[in-house]
Design a protein around this motif. Structure first.
Motif, PDB file in Angstrom:
ATOM      1  N   ASP A  23     -32.917 -32.885 -44.723  1.00  0.00           N
ATOM      2  CA  ASP A  23     -33.119 -32.854 -43.461  1.00  0.00           C
ATOM      3  C   ASP A  23     -31.864 -32.344 -42.532  1.00  0.00           C
ATOM      4  O   ASP A  23     -31.929 -31.968 -41.673  1.00  0.00           O
ATOM      5  CB  ASP A  23     -33.677 -34.375 -43.169  1.00  0.00           C
ATOM      6  CG  ASP A  23     -34.740 -34.191 -41.739  1.00  0.00           C
ATOM      7  OD1 ASP A  23     -35.405 -33.216 -41.686  1.00  0.00           O
ATOM      8  OD2 ASP A  23     -34.405 -34.791 -40.869  1.00  0.00           O
ATOM      9  N   TRP A  26     -31.733 -28.949 -42.453  1.00  0.00           N
ATOM     10  CA  TRP A  26     -32.288 -28.480 -41.652  1.00  0.00           C
ATOM     11  C   TRP A  26     -31.954 -28.429 -40.216  1.00  0.00           C
ATOM     12  O   TRP A  26     -31.845 -27.311 -39.383  1.00  0.00           O
ATOM     13  CB  TRP A  26     -33.867 -28.929 -41.910  1.00  0.00           C
ATOM     14  CG  TRP A  26     -34.673 -28.759 -40.782  1.00  0.00           C
ATOM     15  CD1 TRP A  26     -35.129 -29.801 -39.790  1.00  0.00           C
ATOM     16  CD2 TRP A  26     -35.525 -27.621 -40.644  1.00  0.00           C
ATOM     17  NE1 TRP A  26     -36.135 -29.182 -39.047  1.00  0.00           N
ATOM     18  CE2 TRP A  26     -36.144 -27.728 -39.531  1.00  0.00           C
ATOM     19  CE3 TRP A  26     -35.605 -26.351 -41.065  1.00  0.00           C
ATOM     20  CZ2 TRP A  26     -37.007 -26.810 -38.882  1.00  0.00           C
ATOM     21  CZ3 TRP A  26     -36.570 -25.278 -40.704  1.00  0.00           C
ATOM     22  CH2 TRP A  26     -37.097 -25.657 -39.450  1.00  0.00           C
ATOM     23  N   VAL A  30     -31.275 -24.992 -38.254  1.00  0.00           N
ATOM     24  CA  VAL A  30     -32.448 -24.414 -37.561  1.00  0.00           C
ATOM     25  C   VAL A  30     -32.853 -25.296 -36.420  1.00  0.00           C
ATOM     26  O   VAL A  30     -32.608 -24.764 -35.132  1.00  0.00           O
ATOM     27  CB  VAL A  30     -33.660 -24.453 -38.643  1.00  0.00           C
ATOM     28  CG1 VAL A  30     -34.939 -23.965 -37.865  1.00  0.00           C
ATOM     29  CG2 VAL A  30     -33.164 -23.582 -39.942  1.00  0.00           C
ATOM     30  N   ALA A  31     -32.833 -26.730 -36.719  1.00  0.00           N
ATOM     31  CA  ALA A  31     -33.854 -27.483 -35.587  1.00  0.00           C
ATOM     32  C   ALA A  31     -32.774 -27.602 -34.174  1.00  0.00           C
ATOM     33  O   ALA A  31     -33.114 -27.464 -33.295  1.00  0.00           O
ATOM     34  CB  ALA A  31     -33.914 -28.769 -36.314  1.00  0.00           C
ATOM     35  N   GLN A  34     -32.960 -24.377 -32.367  1.00  0.00           N
ATOM     36  CA  GLN A  34     -34.065 -24.409 -31.620  1.00  0.00           C
ATOM     37  C   GLN A  34     -34.428 -25.410 -30.522  1.00  0.00           C
ATOM     38  O   GLN A  34     -34.956 -25.258 -29.489  1.00  0.00           O
ATOM     39  CB  GLN A  34     -35.266 -24.686 -32.686  1.00  0.00           C
ATOM     40  CG  GLN A  34     -36.639 -24.281 -31.888  1.00  0.00           C
ATOM     41  CD  GLN A  34     -37.999 -24.409 -32.865  1.00  0.00           C
ATOM     42  OE1 GLN A  34     -38.057 -25.418 -33.748  1.00  0.00           O
ATOM     43  NE2 GLN A  34     -38.831 -23.621 -33.190  1.00  0.00           N
ATOM     44  N   TYR A  92     -45.942 -35.501 -38.648  1.00  0.00           N
ATOM     45  CA  TYR A  92     -44.864 -34.635 -37.895  1.00  0.00           C
ATOM     46  C   TYR A  92     -46.015 -33.953 -36.748  1.00  0.00           C
ATOM     47  O   TYR A  92     -45.542 -33.858 -35.593  1.00  0.00           O
ATOM     48  CB  TYR A  92     -44.665 -33.444 -38.624  1.00  0.00           C
ATOM     49  CG  TYR A  92     -43.005 -34.047 -39.320  1.00  0.00           C
ATOM     50  CD1 TYR A  92     -41.963 -33.211 -38.497  1.00  0.00           C
ATOM     51  CD2 TYR A  92     -42.806 -34.678 -40.227  1.00  0.00           C
ATOM     52  CE1 TYR A  92     -40.582 -33.711 -39.083  1.00  0.00           C
ATOM     53  CE2 TYR A  92     -41.576 -35.212 -40.565  1.00  0.00           C
ATOM     54  CZ  TYR A  92     -40.460 -34.587 -39.929  1.00  0.00           C
ATOM     55  OH  TYR A  92     -39.251 -34.902 -40.532  1.00  0.00           O
ATOM     56  N   THR A 113     -43.449 -25.393 -35.323  1.00  0.00           N
ATOM     57  CA  THR A 113     -42.177 -25.495 -36.315  1.00  0.00           C
ATOM     58  C   THR A 113     -41.909 -26.733 -36.754  1.00  0.00           C
ATOM     59  O   THR A 113     -41.853 -27.218 -38.030  1.00  0.00           O
ATOM     60  CB  THR A 113     -40.703 -24.892 -35.686  1.00  0.00           C
ATOM     61  OG1 THR A 113     -40.990 -23.725 -35.085  1.00  0.00           O
ATOM     62  CG2 THR A 113     -39.756 -25.080 -36.661  1.00  0.00           C
ATOM     63  N   ASP A 114     -42.223 -27.834 -36.040  1.00  0.00           N
ATOM     64  CA  ASP A 114     -41.877 -29.340 -36.590  1.00  0.00           C
ATOM     65  C   ASP A 114     -43.204 -29.502 -37.815  1.00  0.00           C
ATOM     66  O   ASP A 114     -42.708 -30.260 -38.537  1.00  0.00           O
ATOM     67  CB  ASP A 114     -41.924 -29.967 -35.553  1.00  0.00           C
ATOM     68  CG  ASP A 114     -40.769 -30.491 -34.834  1.00  0.00           C
ATOM     69  OD1 ASP A 114     -39.800 -29.792 -35.196  1.00  0.00           O
ATOM     70  OD2 ASP A 114     -40.715 -31.278 -33.447  1.00  0.00           O
ATOM     71  N   TRP A 117     -42.381 -27.923 -40.760  1.00  0.00           N
ATOM     72  CA  TRP A 117     -41.151 -28.616 -41.390  1.00  0.00           C
ATOM     73  C   TRP A 117     -41.575 -29.906 -42.205  1.00  0.00           C
ATOM     74  O   TRP A 117     -41.082 -30.329 -43.245  1.00  0.00           O
ATOM     75  CB  TRP A 117     -39.962 -29.133 -40.498  1.00  0.00           C
ATOM     76  CG  TRP A 117     -39.077 -29.520 -41.040  1.00  0.00           C
ATOM     77  CD1 TRP A 117     -38.500 -30.924 -40.789  1.00  0.00           C
ATOM     78  CD2 TRP A 117     -38.323 -29.288 -42.085  1.00  0.00           C
ATOM     79  NE1 TRP A 117     -37.559 -31.269 -41.595  1.00  0.00           N
ATOM     80  CE2 TRP A 117     -37.193 -30.127 -42.499  1.00  0.00           C
ATOM     81  CE3 TRP A 117     -38.206 -27.953 -43.115  1.00  0.00           C
ATOM     82  CZ2 TRP A 117     -36.351 -30.240 -43.379  1.00  0.00           C
ATOM     83  CZ3 TRP A 117     -37.220 -27.976 -44.096  1.00  0.00           C
ATOM     84  CH2 TRP A 117     -36.259 -29.284 -44.196  1.00  0.00           C
ATOM     85  N   ALA A 120     -43.336 -29.010 -45.324  1.00  0.00           N
ATOM     86  CA  ALA A 120     -42.250 -28.401 -46.208  1.00  0.00           C
ATOM     87  C   ALA A 120     -41.274 -29.690 -46.886  1.00  0.00           C
ATOM     88  O   ALA A 120     -40.916 -29.626 -48.059  1.00  0.00           O
ATOM     89  CB  ALA A 120     -41.423 -27.348 -45.444  1.00  0.00           C
ATOM     90  N   VAL A 121     -40.829 -30.254 -45.705  1.00  0.00           N
ATOM     91  CA  VAL A 121     -39.999 -31.208 -46.591  1.00  0.00           C
ATOM     92  C   VAL A 121     -40.660 -32.406 -47.167  1.00  0.00           C
ATOM     93  O   VAL A 121     -39.925 -32.726 -48.401  1.00  0.00           O
ATOM     94  CB  VAL A 121     -38.807 -31.838 -45.209  1.00  0.00           C
ATOM     95  CG1 VAL A 121     -39.942 -33.003 -44.381  1.00  0.00           C
ATOM     96  CG2 VAL A 121     -37.593 -32.630 -45.984  1.00  0.00           C
TER      97      VAL A 121
END
Length: 144
Positions: A23, A26, A30-31, A34, A92, A113-114, A117, A120-121
């Protein structure tokens, strides 16, 4: 300490380390970019460290319970990862879709996106944790 509790606590520790590392990567790659570009005006000037720590401590409980399931020897890796993906999706999505519903001009791209994520995470953390623990338990001569 009884074996089921030991197994659960070990799973928690492994998942917590993996989740925190993944995390942080990430967020750093990325986060943050964004969030700054899409919702910069909503961001606090600095992270509330206590809130972040409490989130990680609680959230990993969910990953272990719904994904890793250390005391469910009959669960397949696919079932574990699926459980984690669903946990990530629902948690999420709760945050992202609530923000989309109640915050002025909250971008749909951030919400999507969240949510992606989260899926995925949680899936990755569960897969890595379950795989590592399976190897550790085999070396130690214990069952799954």
């Amino acid at each position: 300490m009884k074996t089921p509790l030991k197994r659960w606590l070990l799973s928690y520790a492994v998942a917590a380390v993996i989740f925190a590392v993944v995390d942080v990567v990430w967020i750093g790659t990325v986060a943050n970019n964004q969030y700054e570009s899409q919702i910069g005006e909503l961001l606090a000037p600095s992270v509330n460290l206590a809130g972040a720590v409490v989130f990680y401590l609680i959230y990993v409980v969910g990953i272990v319970h719904y994904g890793v399931r250390p005391n469910d020897p009959d669960a397949t890796l696919r079932q574990r990862v699926t459980g984690a993906a669903l946990f990530g999706f629902f948690t999420y999505a709760t945050w992202a879709l609530t923000a989309l519903a109640v915050l002025k001009d909250f971008p749909a791209v951030v919400a999507l996106t969240d949510i992606a994520w989260g899926v995925a995470v949680c899936s990755a953390v569960t897969w890595l944790t379950a795989t590592l623990l399976r190897r550790m338990f085999r070396r130690a001569g214990t069952s799954k």
